[in-house]
Every structure is written in structure tokens, then in C-alpha cells.
Scaffold this motif. Structure first.
Motif, mmCIF file in Angstrom:
data_model
loop_
_atom_site.group_PDB
_atom_site.id
_atom_site.type_symbol
_atom_site.label_atom_id
_atom_site.label_comp_id
_atom_site.label_asym_id
_atom_site.label_seq_id
_atom_site.Cartn_x
_atom_site.Cartn_y
_atom_site.Cartn_z
ATOM 1 N N GLY A 1 0.809 -1.217 0.000
ATOM 2 C CA GLY A 1 0.000 0.000 0.000
ATOM 3 C C GLY A 1 0.838 1.262 0.000
ATOM 4 N N GLY A 2 0.275 2.335 0.575
ATOM 5 C CA GLY A 2 0.945 3.620 0.564
ATOM 6 C C GLY A 2 1.956 3.780 1.687
ATOM 7 N N SER A 3 2.932 4.657 1.466
ATOM 8 C CA SER A 3 3.922 4.958 2.490
ATOM 9 C C SER A 3 3.266 5.652 3.671
ATOM 10 C CB SER A 3 5.026 5.848 1.920
ATOM 11 O OG SER A 3 5.674 5.209 0.834
ATOM 12 N N ALA A 4 3.789 5.388 4.876
ATOM 13 C CA ALA A 4 3.282 5.985 6.107
ATOM 14 C C ALA A 4 1.865 5.548 6.415
ATOM 15 C CB ALA A 4 3.364 7.513 6.062
ATOM 16 N N GLY A 5 1.435 4.442 5.791
ATOM 17 C CA GLY A 5 0.134 3.876 6.110
ATOM 18 C C GLY A 5 0.297 2.614 6.930
ATOM 19 N N THR A 6 -0.811 1.923 7.136
ATOM 20 C CA THR A 6 -0.765 0.702 7.930
ATOM 21 C C THR A 6 -0.474 -0.522 7.073
ATOM 22 O OG1 THR A 6 -3.168 0.513 7.720
ATOM 23 C CG2 THR A 6 -2.325 1.605 9.677
ATOM 24 N N ALA A 7 -0.385 -0.342 5.758
ATOM 25 C CA ALA A 7 -0.095 -1.461 4.861
ATOM 26 C C ALA A 7 1.399 -1.736 4.821
ATOM 27 C CB ALA A 7 -0.616 -1.157 3.463
ATOM 28 N N GLY A 8 1.758 -2.923 4.313
ATOM 29 C CA GLY A 8 3.156 -3.293 4.188
ATOM 30 C C GLY A 8 3.600 -3.282 2.743
ATOM 31 N N GLY A 9 4.519 -4.202 2.399
ATOM 32 C CA GLY A 9 5.046 -4.268 1.041
ATOM 33 C C GLY A 9 6.112 -3.219 0.783
ATOM 34 N N ILE A 10 6.574 -3.189 -0.453
ATOM 35 C CA ILE A 10 7.600 -2.194 -0.797
ATOM 36 C C ILE A 10 6.986 -0.821 -1.036
ATOM 37 C CG2 ILE A 10 9.112 -3.939 -1.783
ATOM 38 C CD1 ILE A 10 8.214 -2.909 -4.579
ATOM 39 N N LYS A 11 5.661 -0.740 -1.073
ATOM 40 C CA LYS A 11 4.846 0.465 -1.240
ATOM 41 C C LYS A 11 4.602 0.797 -2.716
ATOM 42 C CE LYS A 11 5.189 0.866 3.227
ATOM 43 N NZ LYS A 11 4.136 0.324 4.112
ATOM 44 N N VAL A 12 3.427 1.335 -2.945
ATOM 45 C CA VAL A 12 3.025 1.647 -4.316
ATOM 46 C C VAL A 12 3.881 2.746 -4.921
ATOM 47 C CG1 VAL A 12 0.637 0.879 -3.988
ATOM 48 C CG2 VAL A 12 1.238 3.242 -3.477
ATOM 49 N N THR A 13 4.384 3.674 -4.089
ATOM 50 C CA THR A 13 5.243 4.735 -4.628
ATOM 51 C C THR A 13 6.553 4.152 -5.152
ATOM 52 O OG1 THR A 13 5.916 5.134 -2.331
ATOM 53 C CG2 THR A 13 4.317 6.644 -3.278
ATOM 54 N N THR A 14 7.121 3.196 -4.403
ATOM 55 C CA THR A 14 8.355 2.555 -4.855
ATOM 56 C C THR A 14 8.137 1.875 -6.199
ATOM 57 O OG1 THR A 14 8.981 2.135 -2.558
ATOM 58 C CG2 THR A 14 10.122 0.860 -4.249
ATOM 59 N N PHE A 15 7.050 1.139 -6.311
ATOM 60 C CA PHE A 15 6.721 0.438 -7.555
ATOM 61 C C PHE A 15 6.536 1.418 -8.707
ATOM 62 C CE2 PHE A 15 3.251 -1.093 -10.335
ATOM 63 C CZ PHE A 15 3.880 -2.185 -10.898
ATOM 64 N N ALA A 16 5.789 2.492 -8.468
ATOM 65 C CA ALA A 16 5.510 3.458 -9.525
ATOM 66 C C ALA A 16 6.776 4.192 -9.959
ATOM 67 C CB ALA A 16 4.450 4.454 -9.057
ATOM 68 N N LEU A 17 7.576 4.613 -8.989
ATOM 69 C CA LEU A 17 8.790 5.361 -9.331
ATOM 70 C C LEU A 17 9.764 4.503 -10.125
ATOM 71 C CD1 LEU A 17 9.417 7.393 -6.048
ATOM 72 C CD2 LEU A 17 8.292 8.119 -8.156
ATOM 73 N N LEU A 18 9.876 3.242 -9.789
ATOM 74 C CA LEU A 18 10.740 2.358 -10.568
ATOM 75 C C LEU A 18 10.212 2.213 -11.996
ATOM 76 C CD1 LEU A 18 11.647 -0.468 -8.018
ATOM 77 C CD2 LEU A 18 13.130 1.333 -8.926
ATOM 78 N N GLY A 19 8.901 2.218 -12.145
ATOM 79 C CA GLY A 19 8.326 2.180 -13.483
ATOM 80 C C GLY A 19 8.719 3.400 -14.300
ATOM 81 N N ARG B 1 17.650 5.711 -6.233
ATOM 82 C CA ARG B 1 18.474 4.698 -5.566
ATOM 83 C C ARG B 1 17.721 4.072 -4.397
ATOM 84 N NH1 ARG B 1 22.544 8.676 -6.093
ATOM 85 N NH2 ARG B 1 22.385 9.114 -3.870
ATOM 86 N N GLN B 2 16.995 4.905 -3.644
ATOM 87 C CA GLN B 2 16.250 4.392 -2.505
ATOM 88 C C GLN B 2 15.160 3.422 -2.961
ATOM 89 O OE1 GLN B 2 14.336 7.381 -0.137
ATOM 90 N NE2 GLN B 2 13.772 5.944 1.485
ATOM 91 N N ALA B 3 14.430 3.782 -4.008
ATOM 92 C CA ALA B 3 13.377 2.898 -4.520
ATOM 93 C C ALA B 3 13.966 1.575 -4.995
ATOM 94 C CB ALA B 3 12.626 3.590 -5.649
ATOM 95 N N LEU B 4 15.085 1.646 -5.699
ATOM 96 C CA LEU B 4 15.727 0.432 -6.195
ATOM 97 C C LEU B 4 16.205 -0.439 -5.045
ATOM 98 C CD1 LEU B 4 16.761 -1.148 -8.655
ATOM 99 C CD2 LEU B 4 18.886 0.174 -8.499
ATOM 100 N N THR B 5 16.760 0.187 -4.015
ATOM 101 C CA THR B 5 17.262 -0.559 -2.859
ATOM 102 C C THR B 5 16.135 -1.256 -2.120
ATOM 103 O OG1 THR B 5 19.068 1.034 -2.587
ATOM 104 C CG2 THR B 5 18.563 -0.372 -0.709
ATOM 105 N N VAL B 6 15.040 -0.535 -1.879
ATOM 106 C CA VAL B 6 13.898 -1.123 -1.181
ATOM 107 C C VAL B 6 13.357 -2.316 -1.954
ATOM 108 C CG1 VAL B 6 11.502 -0.727 -0.511
ATOM 109 C CG2 VAL B 6 13.233 0.971 0.032
#
Length: 442
Positions: A301-319, A345-350
Motif C-alpha cells: 500500500g501507501g507509504s506511512a500507512g498501515t499497509a506493508g510491502g515495498i509500497k506503491v510509490t516505490t513500484f511506480a517510481l521504478l516504473g 536509488r532508494q526505490a531500487l534498494t527497497v
């Protein structure tokens, strides 16, 4: 002991909450039978609750007593809001001020963008959480009371527990079949779906959306636009994918009529955002559906939310990074803004750390069990993404494998970057640069 990085305190806070929860769940008063719980079962449940995951090795409503369920509920709330967010509020109430060190700790937990707004973010997180949880609890309590003839206090209890679990994307339920018994009931599923989405988007996004309504003409920040667009797109993809792959499956959607298929499809399109509630038996899902869910759970889900994962922003920015590279562009532009190199770099690392952690966990579980790859991979991704969905193998995994899942949940909740920075003893600035040379890529 001197803390060198706020991330260390965040990790220590979650570890302390886990220890306290484990001890409480081991007490005889925490079980229905009055017998003490073993260390591994208590530890697994405590980590799953404080990391708002939802994976279980014992049946929650039949194994745990009211006290044990209250402990789980408390751990979910603490894990969702963040240990350091709660600590910051307590510090302000006691001292009537927030020092620089406490602001840094709170910033590390809430992901706020500047020290000046940490105080408002902390109170905003608490306020939003209580409002959403209270509203959903009322709706669910009314439904359980009038629709299922539950007593007043039982209906209230069920409403509060599932509202907190939903908003914090935990997935714990007080029914042995989770939400399968309510698969065709929109008055139960819709409030839970809304709570999951609000909690999963994150406070910064929700706060900015609400502020924009008050101040018309202001454009959303890049973070909010990327989060909302990507979250919405993945929600649609998940829903359509479940409907397409399970439409004729007689053990899942096949036996339902059209509008109930759409309702359940929407529910299972939302839950991989890392909620963990299920209104269908995942053991009967097609392998294709499980793989789609793997991808959605890993993104989260989204950053700073209650969801986990690498976050949708990380996925989108890498795209966007990949798109810029394909086009041969020297810089990355995202929705009218240039993306800094350090963010790339941060998105790629995560993302790569997440892939590495999931692969290590999957290989370890495959070596310890005789389950199929799709089942084990699903379990690993669910633990890392703090989702809680399972094909039903969690309790059948041996003790060593359950410890692997514990590690995956803990790492997934705190994030690879936070964990790595917390374990680092000190920063090592580079004092010189070496000559540049370009190796062959691909």
C-alpha cells in the motif's frame, strides 16, 4: 546505550512490544482452556499482531480468551499507529513539549517530511485512526446486532475488533472462517473495505486530500498523486484479475450470482493491499490467482500507512525510471516533476532488498516443508508484505519455518531500509571518488 539512528529506536520499540505481547499471550488467562501457551505460538501471534499481518497458527476465536483477544487487539493498534508515534504523544502529554530527539524518532516512524510538522502529524495520525475506527465499528456493530442477532455488547465487541483490524490492515478476525461467512453481505464487507483503503493509503495522503477540499485550487503533491493513481490502478487490476481467473471456479466465485461475484471480487482486489481478510477459501484459488496476489502483496500500500510491502510509490517510481531509461532520457520526470537521483536509488534498494528477503524466506521454507512452490511463495510474500492471507499451511509449517515467517513479518513491517539503518553502527561518508568506468549492462 546511545542510539545512533532513529531507526534503531523504532526497531527497539517494535521488539519491546513483541516481547510484552508474547509474555501476555503465554499467560493461562489468555487462552480459553486456561492452559499456558507455548513460546513459539505466543511469539508468532504477537509478531503477527504487532506487525499487523494476520497470519495465525491457532484459531483466534476458539483458542484465545477474551483477555487474549484484547491483547491481540492492543498489539494491532500499537503496531498500526507505530510504537514511536504513541511514545511521542505520551512524551508531549507529560512534558508538554517535544524535544528534537523525540521529533526525530517520531519522524522516522511516521515518515513525515519535515521536523516542523511532526507534532501535527502525530496528532493527526491518532485523530484519523480513532475517527475511522469508530465510524466503522458503529456500522459493523449495527450490522452484527440487527442482521445476525448478536447481543448488544457482543455486537459492539465484534464491531470494534474488526474495525481496528481493518483500519490497521491486520486481517485478524473473530470468526474461524475469517469473513467467508459474510462473502455475500455488503453491509459487513464494504465498511471493512473502506477502512482497509483509508489505512493503506497513509495519513499524509488522506490529510492532503482533505486539505485540498478546504483550499480549492491547490494541486496535490507528487507523493499524493503517485500514491492515489497507482493504488487505484492496482486495485482495479487486482479486482479484474480475481474475477477473470476465478469466475468459473466452482470452489470460489463459480457458485455465486453476478452482483455477489463483483462484491467478492472487489473484496479480494482490496485485501492484497495488505489487509489479510478473506471472503473466499484461498486454498481453492487457481495458481494464476495466487501469482497475481503475490505481486499485489509484494507491492503493498501507501507509504506511512498501515499497509506493508515495498509500497506503491516505490513500484511506480521504478516504473518511471525504467520508462526514462527506455526512452534514453538522462533524467527521470514524474507527473511534471524531476525525480532526484537519491530517490531513485532508494526505490531500487527497497525493491531489491524486498526481493532478496522473500527469495531467502521461500528457499528456506521449501527446504523445510513438502508444500508446493506456489503455496510457499504465497506464504513468504504474505509474511513480508504483512498481509496475512494464507492457503492454510501456516499452522502446518514446522517450528523452524514459523520462525522464518516471524523474521519475514518483522522485516516486512519495519522495511528493509529502516532495518538496515537501525543495525548500522554509524554512517561512513565517502571521502573520495574513484575514476569512472562503465561496465557492460545486460
Amino acid at each position: 546505550m546511545k542510539w545512533r539512528h532513529p531507526g534503531q529506536v523504532v526497531v527497539a520499540g517494535f521488539a519491546l512490544a513483541t516481547v510484552v505481547g508474547t509474555v501476555l499471550l503465554m499467560l493461562p488467562v489468555s487462552t480459553e482452556t486456561g492452559e499456558a501457551t507455548g513460546l513459539l505460538t505466543a511469539l508468532f501471534t504477537a509478531v503477527s499482531a504487532v506487525c499487523v499481518t494476520g497470519l495465525i497458527v491457532v484459531d483466534t476465536p476458539t483458542y484465545w480468551s477474551g483477555f487474549g483477544e484484547a491483547v491481540i487487539l492492543g498489539l494491532i493498534q500499537v503496531g498500526g499507529l507505530g510504537v514511536m508515534t504513541l511514545a511521542s504523544v505520551l512524551a508531549m502529554l507529560v512534558a508538554h513539549r517535544m524535544g528534537m530527539r523525540m521529533q526525530l524518532f517520531a519522524q522516522a516512524e511516521t515518515k513525515s517530511l519535515g521536523l516542523g510538522n511532526v507534532r501535527s502529524v502525530v496528532f493527526g495520525v491518532i485523530r484519523l485512526s480513532l475517527i475511522v475506527e469508530a465510524a466503522v465499528a458503529v456500522l459493523l456493530a449495527l450490522r452484527f446486532g440487527f442482521g445476525y442477532d448478536e447481543s448488544f455488547w457482543r455486537a459492539v465487541y465484534l464491531g470494534v475488533f474488526h474495525a481496528v483490524s481493518a483500519y490497521n490492515n491486520a486481517g485478524f478476525a473473530l470468526f474461524s472462517d475469517n469473513l467467508i461467512g459474510f462473502a455475500t453481505d455488503p453491509f459487513v464487507l464494504f465498511p471493512i473495505i473502506v477502512a482497509v483503503i483509508i489505512g493503506g493509503l497513509g495519513f499524509p495522503v488522506i490529510a492532503e486530500v482533505l486539505r485540498r477540499r478546504e483550499r480549492r485550487g491547490r494541486r496535490w503533491s507528487l507523493h499524493t498523486r503517485v500514491t492515489v493513481l497507482t493504488y487505484g490502478a492496482l486495485l482495479a487490476v487486482g479486482t479484474v484479475a480475481v474475477l477473470l481467473t476465478e469466475w468459473r471456479n466452482p470452489n470460489t466465485l463459480g457458485s455465486l450470482d453476478l452482483h455477489h461475484k463483483l462484491l467478492v471480487g472487489l473484496s479480494h482486489g482490496v485485501m492484497p493491499r495488505t489487509a489479510g481478510f478473506n471472503s473466499l477459501d484461498l486454498a481453492h484459488f487457481e495458481p494464476t490467482t495466487l501469482l497475481v496476489n503475490d505481486v499485489l502483496m509484494f507491492i503493498g500500500g501507501g507509504s506511512a500507512g498501515t499497509a506493508g510491502g515495498i509500497k506503491v510509490t516505490t513500484f511506480a517510481l521504478l516504473g518511471f525510471v525504467i520508462l526514462a531509461e527506455i526512452r534514453g532520457e538522462p533524467t527521470v520526470h514524474v507527473l511534471g516533476r524531476r525525480l532526484p537521483a537519491e530517490v531513485q536509488r532508494q526505490a531500487l534498494t527497497v525493491a531489491l532488498l524486498g526481493v532478496g528477503v522473500v527469495m531467502i524466506g521461500t528457499v528456506a521454507l521449501l527446504a523445510m516443508t513438502s508444500f508446493r512452490l506456489d503455496e510457499v511463495l504465497f506464504e513468504s510474500v504474505s509474511a513480508f508484505g504483512t498481509v496475512g492471507l494464507s492457503t492454510g499451511i501456516t499452522a502446518k509449517i514446522p517450528a523452524a519455518g514459523q520462525l522464518v515467517l516471524v523474521a519475514l513479518m518483522f522485516i516486512g513491517r519495519l522495511g528493509p531500509i529502516t532495518m538496515a539503518s537501525a543495525l548500522a553502527l554509524r554512517e561512513r561518508p565517502r571521502r573520495y571518488e574513484l575514476p569512472e568506468e562503465r561496465p557492460v549492462v545486460g
